[in-house]
Design a protein around this motif. Structure first.
Motif, PDB file in Angstrom:
ATOM      1  N   LEU A   1       1.289  -1.299   0.247  1.00 12.30           N
ATOM      2  CA  LEU A   1      -0.327   0.073   0.117  1.00 12.30           C
ATOM      3  C   LEU A   1       1.045   0.986  -0.200  1.00 12.30           C
ATOM      4  CD1 LEU A   1      -2.454  -0.745   3.291  1.00 12.30           C
ATOM      5  CD2 LEU A   1      -2.575  -1.202   0.556  1.00 12.30           C
ATOM      6  N   SER A   2       0.486   2.044  -0.776  1.00 10.24           N
ATOM      7  CA  SER A   2       1.406   3.523  -1.015  1.00 10.24           C
ATOM      8  C   SER A   2       0.857   4.523   0.432  1.00 10.24           C
ATOM      9  CB  SER A   2       0.743   4.246  -1.923  1.00 10.24           C
ATOM     10  OG  SER A   2      -0.068   4.607  -2.599  1.00 10.24           O
ATOM     11  N   LYS A   3       1.829   5.306   0.758  1.00  5.97           N
ATOM     12  CA  LYS A   3       1.765   6.100   1.721  1.00  5.97           C
ATOM     13  C   LYS A   3      -0.046   6.836   1.727  1.00  5.97           C
ATOM     14  CE  LYS A   3       4.114  10.129   0.412  1.00  5.97           C
ATOM     15  NZ  LYS A   3       4.935  10.912   0.576  1.00  5.97           N
ATOM     16  N   GLU A   4      -0.124   6.679   0.270  1.00  8.33           N
ATOM     17  CA  GLU A   4      -1.623   7.305   0.053  1.00  8.33           C
ATOM     18  C   GLU A   4      -3.283   6.039   0.179  1.00  8.33           C
ATOM     19  OE1 GLU A   4       0.768   7.675  -2.754  1.00  8.33           O
ATOM     20  OE2 GLU A   4       1.603   9.663  -2.451  1.00  8.33           O
ATOM     21  N   ASP A   5      -2.376   5.164  -0.102  1.00  6.28           N
ATOM     22  CA  ASP A   5      -3.616   4.361  -0.092  1.00  6.28           C
ATOM     23  C   ASP A   5      -4.022   3.799   1.339  1.00  6.28           C
ATOM     24  OD1 ASP A   5      -3.715   4.300  -2.285  1.00  6.28           O
ATOM     25  OD2 ASP A   5      -2.573   3.101  -3.049  1.00  6.28           O
ATOM     26  N   TRP A   6      -3.397   4.673   2.431  1.00  8.62           N
ATOM     27  CA  TRP A   6      -3.791   4.296   3.400  1.00  8.62           C
ATOM     28  C   TRP A   6      -3.582   4.803   4.931  1.00  8.62           C
ATOM     29  CZ3 TRP A   6      -0.306   2.143   8.146  1.00  8.62           C
ATOM     30  CH2 TRP A   6       1.138   2.751   7.856  1.00  8.62           C
ATOM     31  N   ARG A   7      -4.154   5.376   6.429  1.00  9.38           N
ATOM     32  CA  ARG A   7      -4.502   6.345   6.418  1.00  9.38           C
ATOM     33  C   ARG A   7      -2.961   6.186   7.733  1.00  9.38           C
ATOM     34  NH1 ARG A   7      -9.345   9.877   6.414  1.00  9.38           N
ATOM     35  NH2 ARG A   7      -9.783   9.551   3.770  1.00  9.38           N
ATOM     36  N   TYR A   8      -2.697   7.515   8.062  1.00  6.74           N
ATOM     37  CA  TYR A   8      -1.914   7.846   9.627  1.00  6.74           C
ATOM     38  C   TYR A   8      -0.053   7.826   8.873  1.00  6.74           C
ATOM     39  CZ  TYR A   8      -6.619   8.848  10.516  1.00  6.74           C
ATOM     40  OH  TYR A   8      -8.343   8.971  10.344  1.00  6.74           O
ATOM     41  N   GLY A   9       0.193   6.692   8.227  1.00  8.67           N
ATOM     42  CA  GLY A   9       1.364   5.920   7.925  1.00  8.67           C
ATOM     43  C   GLY A   9       2.213   7.080   7.537  1.00  8.67           C
ATOM     44  N   GLY A  10       2.290   7.148   6.891  1.00 11.23           N
ATOM     45  CA  GLY A  10       3.400   7.871   5.489  1.00 11.23           C
ATOM     46  C   GLY A  10       4.319   7.403   5.171  1.00 11.23           C
TER      47      GLY A  10
ATOM     48  N   LEU B   1       3.205   0.201   3.145  1.00 15.91           N
ATOM     49  CA  LEU B   1       2.905   0.086   4.499  1.00 15.91           C
ATOM     50  C   LEU B   1       2.770  -1.570   3.684  1.00 15.91           C
ATOM     51  CD1 LEU B   1       2.170  -0.795   7.290  1.00 15.91           C
ATOM     52  CD2 LEU B   1      -0.390  -1.231   6.026  1.00 15.91           C
ATOM     53  N   PHE B   2       3.534  -2.589   3.585  1.00 12.40           N
ATOM     54  CA  PHE B   2       3.217  -3.946   3.151  1.00 12.40           C
ATOM     55  C   PHE B   2       3.049  -4.813   4.456  1.00 12.40           C
ATOM     56  CE2 PHE B   2       7.734  -2.395   1.106  1.00 12.40           C
ATOM     57  CZ  PHE B   2       7.419  -3.168  -0.399  1.00 12.40           C
ATOM     58  N   LEU B   3       1.596  -5.569   3.715  1.00 10.96           N
ATOM     59  CA  LEU B   3       0.729  -6.099   5.459  1.00 10.96           C
ATOM     60  C   LEU B   3       0.323  -7.483   5.094  1.00 10.96           C
ATOM     61  CD1 LEU B   3      -0.752  -5.134   7.969  1.00 10.96           C
ATOM     62  CD2 LEU B   3      -2.628  -4.297   6.612  1.00 10.96           C
ATOM     63  N   ARG B   4       0.393  -7.960   5.876  1.00 15.80           N
ATOM     64  CA  ARG B   4       0.172  -9.202   5.179  1.00 15.80           C
ATOM     65  C   ARG B   4      -1.480  -9.568   6.134  1.00 15.80           C
ATOM     66  NH1 ARG B   4       2.645 -13.734   8.308  1.00 15.80           N
ATOM     67  NH2 ARG B   4       4.300 -12.930   6.313  1.00 15.80           N
TER      68      ARG B   4
ATOM     69  N   ALA C   1      -4.980  -1.231  10.099  1.00 16.03           N
ATOM     70  CA  ALA C   1      -4.972  -0.638   8.863  1.00 16.03           C
ATOM     71  C   ALA C   1      -5.884   0.439   8.311  1.00 16.03           C
ATOM     72  CB  ALA C   1      -3.888  -0.425   7.884  1.00 16.03           C
ATOM     73  N   LEU C   2      -6.314   1.493   7.996  1.00 13.40           N
ATOM     74  CA  LEU C   2      -7.390   2.395   7.573  1.00 13.40           C
ATOM     75  C   LEU C   2      -7.195   2.088   5.702  1.00 13.40           C
ATOM     76  CD1 LEU C   2     -10.648   3.063   7.906  1.00 13.40           C
ATOM     77  CD2 LEU C   2      -9.491   5.441   8.327  1.00 13.40           C
ATOM     78  N   VAL C   3      -8.173   1.348   5.301  1.00 13.05           N
ATOM     79  CA  VAL C   3      -7.252   0.834   3.569  1.00 13.05           C
ATOM     80  C   VAL C   3      -8.218   1.615   2.744  1.00 13.05           C
ATOM     81  CG1 VAL C   3      -6.776  -0.666   1.706  1.00 13.05           C
ATOM     82  CG2 VAL C   3      -5.486  -0.582   4.599  1.00 13.05           C
ATOM     83  N   ARG C   4      -7.683   1.962   2.140  1.00  7.96           N
ATOM     84  CA  ARG C   4      -8.662   2.657   0.852  1.00  7.96           C
ATOM     85  C   ARG C   4      -8.909   1.596  -0.120  1.00  7.96           C
ATOM     86  NH1 ARG C   4      -8.535   7.326  -1.495  1.00  7.96           N
ATOM     87  NH2 ARG C   4      -6.029   8.369  -0.679  1.00  7.96           N
ATOM     88  N   VAL C   5     -10.314   1.708  -0.224  1.00  7.49           N
ATOM     89  CA  VAL C   5     -10.825   0.842  -0.864  1.00  7.49           C
ATOM     90  C   VAL C   5     -10.638   0.180  -2.156  1.00  7.49           C
ATOM     91  CG1 VAL C   5     -13.172  -0.816  -1.609  1.00  7.49           C
ATOM     92  CG2 VAL C   5     -13.431   0.274   0.642  1.00  7.49           C
ATOM     93  N   SER C   6     -10.843   1.589  -3.194  1.00 13.80           N
ATOM     94  CA  SER C   6      -9.992   1.013  -4.282  1.00 13.80           C
ATOM     95  C   SER C   6      -8.259   0.831  -4.259  1.00 13.80           C
ATOM     96  CB  SER C   6     -10.184   2.258  -5.250  1.00 13.80           C
ATOM     97  OG  SER C   6      -9.085   3.107  -4.410  1.00 13.80           O
ATOM     98  N   ALA C   7      -8.048   0.538  -2.920  1.00 15.47           N
ATOM     99  CA  ALA C   7      -6.706  -0.076  -3.687  1.00 15.47           C
ATOM    100  C   ALA C   7      -6.734  -1.174  -2.999  1.00 15.47           C
ATOM    101  CB  ALA C   7      -5.591   0.719  -2.534  1.00 15.47           C
ATOM    102  N   LEU C   8      -7.420  -2.421  -2.477  1.00 15.98           N
ATOM    103  CA  LEU C   8      -7.419  -3.870  -2.375  1.00 15.98           C
ATOM    104  C   LEU C   8      -7.826  -4.240  -3.840  1.00 15.98           C
ATOM    105  CD1 LEU C   8      -9.855  -3.581   0.856  1.00 15.98           C
ATOM    106  CD2 LEU C   8      -7.155  -4.136   0.956  1.00 15.98           C
TER     107      LEU C   8
END
Length: 91
Positions: free
Chosen positions: A19-28, A31-34, A70-77
């Motif tokens: 997930l790019s920094k724009e595709d999830w909130r509060y991380g900047g 993110l690699f997330l299993r 993580a709060l993830v943008r649905v369109s990134a899934l």
């Protein structure tokens, strides 16, 4: 007739998201997330465009770094539809 709320796409446990920094909130940062689980409700607080995903944060080399929600943008899934089409589907 009842109104059906939009649902996020099904993301199987074990899927690794990048997930790019724009595709999830509060991380900047990227993110690699299993994925362990995806909440089955979209938050109306976030205009039905974001969903909570729980999983294991990974380093670039795959080393586990700990549990993360993580709060993830649905369109990134994977398998996500165009957000405009989702809205039309439930109008």
């Amino acid at each position: 007739m009842g109104t059906t709320s939009p649902q996020p796409p099904h993301v199987p446990a074990g899927t690794v998201l990048e997930l790019s920094k724009e595709d999830w909130r509060y991380g900047g940062f990227t993110l690699f997330l299993r994925v362990e689980s995806v909440r089955d409700d979209l938050s109306s607080y976030y205009d039905d465009e974001w969903v909570w995903v729980s999983g294991q944060q990974l380093a670039r080399d795959g080393t586990p770094l700990g549990q993360l929600d993580a709060l993830v943008r649905v369109s990134a899934l994977p398998g996500a539809e165009d957000p405009a089409a989702l809205g039309e589907q439930f109008d």
